[in-house]
Design an enzyme around this catalytic site. Structure first.
Site, PDB file in Angstrom:
ATOM      1  N   PHE A   1      -7.148   7.834  38.660  1.00  0.00           N
ATOM      2  CA  PHE A   1      -6.657   6.778  37.778  1.00  0.00           C
ATOM      3  C   PHE A   1      -5.139   6.871  37.743  1.00  0.00           C
ATOM      4  CE2 PHE A   1      -5.150   4.794  33.942  1.00  0.00           C
ATOM      5  CZ  PHE A   1      -5.806   3.574  33.989  1.00  0.00           C
TER       6      PHE A   1
ATOM      7  N   ASP B   1       1.020  12.936  39.872  1.00  0.00           N
ATOM      8  CA  ASP B   1       0.948  12.030  38.725  1.00  0.00           C
ATOM      9  C   ASP B   1       0.692  12.878  37.482  1.00  0.00           C
ATOM     10  OD1 ASP B   1       0.254  10.281  36.702  1.00  0.00           O
ATOM     11  OD2 ASP B   1      -0.808   8.901  38.025  1.00  0.00           O
TER      12      ASP B   1
ATOM     13  N   LYS C   1       3.776   8.084  29.186  1.00  0.00           N
ATOM     14  CA  LYS C   1       3.056   8.331  27.942  1.00  0.00           C
ATOM     15  C   LYS C   1       3.881   9.117  26.936  1.00  0.00           C
ATOM     16  CE  LYS C   1      -1.577   7.648  29.841  1.00  0.00           C
ATOM     17  NZ  LYS C   1      -1.767   6.326  29.257  1.00  0.00           N
TER      18      LYS C   1
END
Length: 407
Positions: A147, A232, A261
């Site tokens: 993801f 990531d 985030k």
């Protein structure tokens, strides 16, 4: 213009959302109005323990005073200049983030997906200009069950059919291999390979930790073939796993990292690609950009986040409380849980066959005052803010034990 009485209850607010907002999410029936630390309060005055942290965007808890103060101070000065001009926060932010992460250059963006898209572009340009891959043929090796976001290019290399269905045609240039399989990774790398893009821990897949040595072998294979390693760390980074970066657990360094985030402190979207000057330096004026990327407000908040991380306090909290979390959750294996995975204050919790679905468990937890969220059919993601106390952890874990208890 439509006129209506103002919403007053949870059902009013949800009806308003259902009527006017696109149904691209399926949220729980809770309408949050206030928050502080590890707790949130809904419009009806009910209090909940946050066991999700905005998918790790709230690592420092809701409304951390140092972050709110930095935002308020910058709001009184300047919020946006665009990159047409310099501003007094940009260079400091980039220097401090590079120093924190042990890298050499920073590309500021906004969302995590933008950071990944940016890393893909940089890797391709590096492959053509530096490695000498024939134009238009570069490939990036990715892992199944990944993801990395939901833009068109990113869902092109997703293996989640829900994310892909009806969104083609898809962007070519990606080769997918099984996560954790070093032999498959080795076989996928060719002379056309620009980069290998991996999550050190796969979050959306259920907090999947790869086999020991996998990430180190990925680094070795990349070095051997002259290929970039892109990590990531949008969910796994910035103290979530007990280290600044999840790769640090394996003593592995990437050529590029994508961050997001928690970098925005739960206040605004802030992301970045950080890494080697030899790689990020391939970008020249006009080749990539963002009106809001690296804006003064984002940089001011990001600098405050960096200051919090530089103390090591949150890494220590994640390590110590994470050990407690995993220990207590581990006691539930065989008593309603099938498996617990993760690192630090981050866990994927598989509910045993015959137990509630992940969705039903999340709904039941909300009734007990704990906010969590499912991924896939029978997995809960547990990622409380790093400011949580041991007593609050006990409250959340006790609620999970009650919800998944075999009948």
């Amino acid at each position: 213009m439509t006129t209506f009485a103002g919403p007053t209850t949870t059902s009013d607010y949800i009806a308003l959302d259902d009527r006017w907002s696109t149904h691209n999410y399926h949220p729980l029936g809770v309408v949050i109005a206030e928050a502080e630390g590890a707790s949130v309060t809904d419009v009806d005055g009910n209090s909940y323990l946050d066991f999700l942290s905005g998918y790790s965007a709230m690592n420092f808890g809701h409304r951390h005073p140092a972050l709110i103060a930095a935002a308020k101070d910058q709001l009184d000065r300047v919020t946006l200049t665009s990159r047409a001009f310099h501003h007094d926060q940009m260079g400091l932010y980039c220097q401090e983030l590079a120093d924190l992460t042990g890298t050499e250059m920073v590309l500021p963006m906004n969302s995590g997906a933008e950071a990944v898209e940016s890393a893909v572009k940089v890797a391709r340009k590096w492959a053509y200009q530096v490695k000498g891959v024939p134009d238009g043929t570069a490939e990036i090796v990715v892992a199944g069950s990944n993801f990395h976001g939901r833009t068109t290019t990113i869902v092109s290399f997703s293996t989640d059919e829900t994310a892909r269905a009806d969104f083609g045609p898809f962007t070519p240039g990606f080769v997918t291999v099984k996560y954790g399989d070093t032999a498959a990774l080795r076989d996928a790398i060719t002379e056309r390979t620009a980069a290998v893009l991996l999550e050190p821990i796969q979050g959306e897949a259920g907090v999947i930790v790869p086999p020991a040595g996998y990430l180190a072998e990925a680094r070795r294979l990349c070095d051997e073939a002259g290929v970039l390693l892109i990590a990531d760390e949008i969910q796994s980074g910035l103290a979530r796993t007990g280290k600044l970066l999840a790769l640090d657990h394996e003593g592995v360094r990437a050529d590029l990292y994508t961050l997001g985030k928690a970098l925005g402190g739960g206040i605004m979207p802030v992301s970045a690609v950080v890494g080697s000057r030899a790689v990020l330096g391939v970008l020249k004026p006009g080749e990539h950009g963002s009106t809001f990327g690296g804006n003064p407000l984002a940089c001011a908040v990001g600098r405050a986040v960096i200051r919090l991380l530089a103390t090591g306090e949150f890494q220590e909290r994640s390590t110590e409380l994470g050990a407690y979390l995993h220990g207590r959750l581990g006691e539930l294996v065989g008593k309603g849980l099938a498996e617990v995975r993760g690192r630090g204050l981050w866990a994927g919790v598989d509910i045993s066959p015959g137990g509630p679905t992940g969705r039903d468990a999340s709904l039941a937890l909300a009734k007990l005052g704990v906010l969590c969220k499912e991924t896939h059919d029978a997995t809960l993601r547990v990622a409380p803010p790093l400011v949580i106390t041991k007593a609050e952890l006990d409250r959340g874990i006790d609620a999970i034990a009650q919800v998944i208890k075999p009948s």
